[in-house]
Motif scaffolding. Structure first.
Motif, PDB file in Angstrom:
ATOM      1  N   GLU A   1       0.824  -1.219   0.000  1.00  0.00           N
ATOM      2  CA  GLU A   1       0.000   0.000   0.000  1.00  0.00           C
ATOM      3  C   GLU A   1       0.858   1.269   0.000  1.00  0.00           C
ATOM      4  O   GLU A   1       0.573   2.217  -0.708  1.00  0.00           O
ATOM      5  CB  GLU A   1      -0.917  -0.024   1.226  1.00  0.00           C
ATOM      6  CG  GLU A   1      -1.891   1.138   1.291  1.00  0.00           C
ATOM      7  CD  GLU A   1      -2.814   0.990   2.478  1.00  0.00           C
ATOM      8  OE1 GLU A   1      -2.505   1.596   3.526  1.00  0.00           O
ATOM      9  OE2 GLU A   1      -3.837   0.288   2.343  1.00  0.00           O
ATOM     10  N   ARG A   2       1.927   1.254   0.810  1.00  0.00           N
ATOM     11  CA  ARG A   2       2.810   2.442   0.898  1.00  0.00           C
ATOM     12  C   ARG A   2       3.424   2.753  -0.468  1.00  0.00           C
ATOM     13  O   ARG A   2       3.495   3.917  -0.856  1.00  0.00           O
ATOM     14  CB  ARG A   2       3.917   2.223   1.930  1.00  0.00           C
ATOM     15  CG  ARG A   2       3.452   1.965   3.341  1.00  0.00           C
ATOM     16  CD  ARG A   2       3.111   3.188   4.161  1.00  0.00           C
ATOM     17  NE  ARG A   2       4.235   4.091   4.259  1.00  0.00           N
ATOM     18  CZ  ARG A   2       4.135   5.399   4.124  1.00  0.00           C
ATOM     19  NH1 ARG A   2       2.966   5.954   3.911  1.00  0.00           N
ATOM     20  NH2 ARG A   2       5.178   6.181   4.220  1.00  0.00           N
ATOM     21  N   GLU A   3       3.810   1.730  -1.189  1.00  0.00           N
ATOM     22  CA  GLU A   3       4.386   1.940  -2.516  1.00  0.00           C
ATOM     23  C   GLU A   3       3.336   2.478  -3.481  1.00  0.00           C
ATOM     24  O   GLU A   3       3.602   3.377  -4.283  1.00  0.00           O
ATOM     25  CB  GLU A   3       5.002   0.643  -3.059  1.00  0.00           C
ATOM     26  CG  GLU A   3       5.609   0.774  -4.449  1.00  0.00           C
ATOM     27  CD  GLU A   3       6.671   1.884  -4.565  1.00  0.00           C
ATOM     28  OE1 GLU A   3       6.741   2.502  -5.646  1.00  0.00           O
ATOM     29  OE2 GLU A   3       7.402   2.159  -3.595  1.00  0.00           O
ATOM     30  N   LEU A   4       2.116   1.970  -3.389  1.00  0.00           N
ATOM     31  CA  LEU A   4       1.026   2.474  -4.235  1.00  0.00           C
ATOM     32  C   LEU A   4       0.764   3.960  -3.952  1.00  0.00           C
ATOM     33  O   LEU A   4       0.545   4.741  -4.885  1.00  0.00           O
ATOM     34  CB  LEU A   4      -0.257   1.665  -4.016  1.00  0.00           C
ATOM     35  CG  LEU A   4      -0.293   0.270  -4.621  1.00  0.00           C
ATOM     36  CD1 LEU A   4      -1.528  -0.486  -4.143  1.00  0.00           C
ATOM     37  CD2 LEU A   4      -0.279   0.338  -6.142  1.00  0.00           C
ATOM     38  N   LEU A   5       0.814   4.346  -2.680  1.00  0.00           N
ATOM     39  CA  LEU A   5       0.591   5.756  -2.315  1.00  0.00           C
ATOM     40  C   LEU A   5       1.693   6.653  -2.879  1.00  0.00           C
ATOM     41  O   LEU A   5       1.435   7.769  -3.331  1.00  0.00           O
ATOM     42  CB  LEU A   5       0.479   5.904  -0.796  1.00  0.00           C
ATOM     43  CG  LEU A   5      -0.765   5.260  -0.174  1.00  0.00           C
ATOM     44  CD1 LEU A   5      -0.723   5.376   1.345  1.00  0.00           C
ATOM     45  CD2 LEU A   5      -2.039   5.873  -0.721  1.00  0.00           C
ATOM     46  N   ARG A   6       2.934   6.154  -2.864  1.00  0.00           N
ATOM     47  CA  ARG A   6       4.038   6.927  -3.462  1.00  0.00           C
ATOM     48  C   ARG A   6       3.834   7.064  -4.980  1.00  0.00           C
ATOM     49  O   ARG A   6       4.089   8.106  -5.561  1.00  0.00           O
ATOM     50  CB  ARG A   6       5.380   6.258  -3.145  1.00  0.00           C
ATOM     51  CG  ARG A   6       5.863   6.524  -1.728  1.00  0.00           C
ATOM     52  CD  ARG A   6       7.320   6.085  -1.514  1.00  0.00           C
ATOM     53  NE  ARG A   6       7.481   4.664  -1.327  1.00  0.00           N
ATOM     54  CZ  ARG A   6       7.244   4.007  -0.188  1.00  0.00           C
ATOM     55  NH1 ARG A   6       6.835   4.662   0.878  1.00  0.00           N
ATOM     56  NH2 ARG A   6       7.421   2.703  -0.123  1.00  0.00           N
ATOM     57  N   GLN A   7       3.355   5.982  -5.605  1.00  0.00           N
ATOM     58  CA  GLN A   7       3.102   6.027  -7.051  1.00  0.00           C
ATOM     59  C   GLN A   7       1.975   7.022  -7.366  1.00  0.00           C
ATOM     60  O   GLN A   7       2.062   7.770  -8.347  1.00  0.00           O
ATOM     61  CB  GLN A   7       2.752   4.628  -7.566  1.00  0.00           C
ATOM     62  CG  GLN A   7       3.913   3.672  -7.569  1.00  0.00           C
ATOM     63  CD  GLN A   7       3.481   2.249  -7.910  1.00  0.00           C
ATOM     64  OE1 GLN A   7       2.320   1.970  -8.191  1.00  0.00           O
ATOM     65  NE2 GLN A   7       4.446   1.323  -7.866  1.00  0.00           N
TER      66      GLN A   7
ATOM     67  N   VAL B   1      -6.164   1.517  -5.981  1.00  0.00           N
ATOM     68  CA  VAL B   1      -6.618   1.987  -4.664  1.00  0.00           C
ATOM     69  C   VAL B   1      -8.117   2.265  -4.711  1.00  0.00           C
ATOM     70  O   VAL B   1      -8.853   1.874  -3.799  1.00  0.00           O
ATOM     71  CB  VAL B   1      -5.811   3.226  -4.218  1.00  0.00           C
ATOM     72  CG1 VAL B   1      -6.442   3.886  -3.001  1.00  0.00           C
ATOM     73  CG2 VAL B   1      -4.364   2.832  -3.926  1.00  0.00           C
ATOM     74  N   PHE B   2      -8.583   2.909  -5.766  1.00  0.00           N
ATOM     75  CA  PHE B   2     -10.019   3.204  -5.897  1.00  0.00           C
ATOM     76  C   PHE B   2     -10.827   1.908  -5.884  1.00  0.00           C
ATOM     77  O   PHE B   2     -11.804   1.778  -5.152  1.00  0.00           O
ATOM     78  CB  PHE B   2     -10.298   3.997  -7.177  1.00  0.00           C
ATOM     79  CG  PHE B   2     -11.766   4.248  -7.405  1.00  0.00           C
ATOM     80  CD1 PHE B   2     -12.395   5.325  -6.800  1.00  0.00           C
ATOM     81  CD2 PHE B   2     -12.523   3.399  -8.203  1.00  0.00           C
ATOM     82  CE1 PHE B   2     -13.748   5.565  -6.991  1.00  0.00           C
ATOM     83  CE2 PHE B   2     -13.880   3.625  -8.400  1.00  0.00           C
ATOM     84  CZ  PHE B   2     -14.496   4.701  -7.787  1.00  0.00           C
ATOM     85  N   ASN B   3     -10.430   0.951  -6.716  1.00  0.00           N
ATOM     86  CA  ASN B   3     -11.173  -0.305  -6.818  1.00  0.00           C
ATOM     87  C   ASN B   3     -11.183  -1.058  -5.487  1.00  0.00           C
ATOM     88  O   ASN B   3     -12.172  -1.702  -5.151  1.00  0.00           O
ATOM     89  CB  ASN B   3     -10.603  -1.192  -7.927  1.00  0.00           C
ATOM     90  CG  ASN B   3     -10.925  -0.638  -9.307  1.00  0.00           C
ATOM     91  OD1 ASN B   3     -11.889   0.112  -9.484  1.00  0.00           O
ATOM     92  ND2 ASN B   3     -10.100  -0.979 -10.284  1.00  0.00           N
ATOM     93  N   HIS B   4     -10.094  -0.980  -4.740  1.00  0.00           N
ATOM     94  CA  HIS B   4     -10.009  -1.713  -3.483  1.00  0.00           C
ATOM     95  C   HIS B   4     -10.802  -1.024  -2.361  1.00  0.00           C
ATOM     96  O   HIS B   4     -11.449  -1.717  -1.569  1.00  0.00           O
ATOM     97  CB  HIS B   4      -8.545  -1.876  -3.056  1.00  0.00           C
ATOM     98  CG  HIS B   4      -8.388  -2.689  -1.817  1.00  0.00           C
ATOM     99  ND1 HIS B   4      -8.486  -4.063  -1.823  1.00  0.00           N
ATOM    100  CD2 HIS B   4      -8.174  -2.336  -0.536  1.00  0.00           C
ATOM    101  CE1 HIS B   4      -8.333  -4.507  -0.595  1.00  0.00           C
ATOM    102  NE2 HIS B   4      -8.135  -3.483   0.215  1.00  0.00           N
TER     103      HIS B   4
END
Length: 185
Positions: free
Chosen positions: A9-15, A27-30
């Protein structure tokens, strides 16, 4: 909202912070269903709850640069959802108060307008009644309405006080009769 986090999740937030649309979509879909459920707790209506989901995720995208600083995305989404709903409630309350104030003022404005119109009509009727008086009686009536005493009218018009009283009495009777006739009373 449940605590089921996305792996990495942290990596997705950085992306997302760097503008990665595919990370945002993941993130939206989840999390969109969790945001929807949280909104339903407050709103109890699907249409506004869906709008809240859209607004919350729009805010995330618009403020994406700050997403790399978020430690707990589930908690962050819940706070965003709750704050958005509270802000909506405050806005609705303000709008309702404004509408209520507007509605409360309207009857006064209508009554005031009606009153002024009616007053103008009565003034016009009174002026017609006074205009129909014989000249001397009219002068006595107008002088009295201007605030002069019987004695002052007597001196001004060079007539007796008794004549002033009699002319005033007859003027009032004539005006009263004229008004009653016009108003069909």
């Amino acid at each position: 909202m449940s605590n089921s986090s996305l792996p990495e999740e942290r990596e997705l937030l950085r992306q997302i912070a760097r503008g990665d649309e595919s990370a945002y979509t993941l993130v939206f879909n989840h999390y969109s269903k969790q945001v929807f459920n949280a909104a339903m707790l407050y709103l109890k209506n699907t249409t506004p709850a869906r709008e809240v989901v859209q607004e919350v995720f729009l805010k995330i995208w618009l403020k994406r640069e700050a997403m790399s600083d978020v430690e707990d995305l589930t908690g962050y989404l819940f706070i965003l959802t709750r704050n958005h709903i509270y802000d909506s409630f405050k806005k609705q309350a303000t709008q309702l108060k404004a509408v209520d104030n507007f509605v409360q003022l309207q009857p006064d404005a209508i009554e005031d307008t009606d009153y002024r119109l009616q007053e103008r009509q009565y003034d016009h009727l009174l002026n017609r009644a006074v205009s129909s008086l014989p000249p001397e009686r009219k002068k006595v009536y107008i002088a009295r309405k201007e605030g002069l005493s019987n004695e002052e009218i007597s001196h001004k018009m060079n007539i007796s006080i008794h004549t002033v009283k009699k002319q005033m009495q007859l003027a009032v009777q004539t005006v009263r009769s004229f008004v009653k006739q016009q108003l069909h009373i």
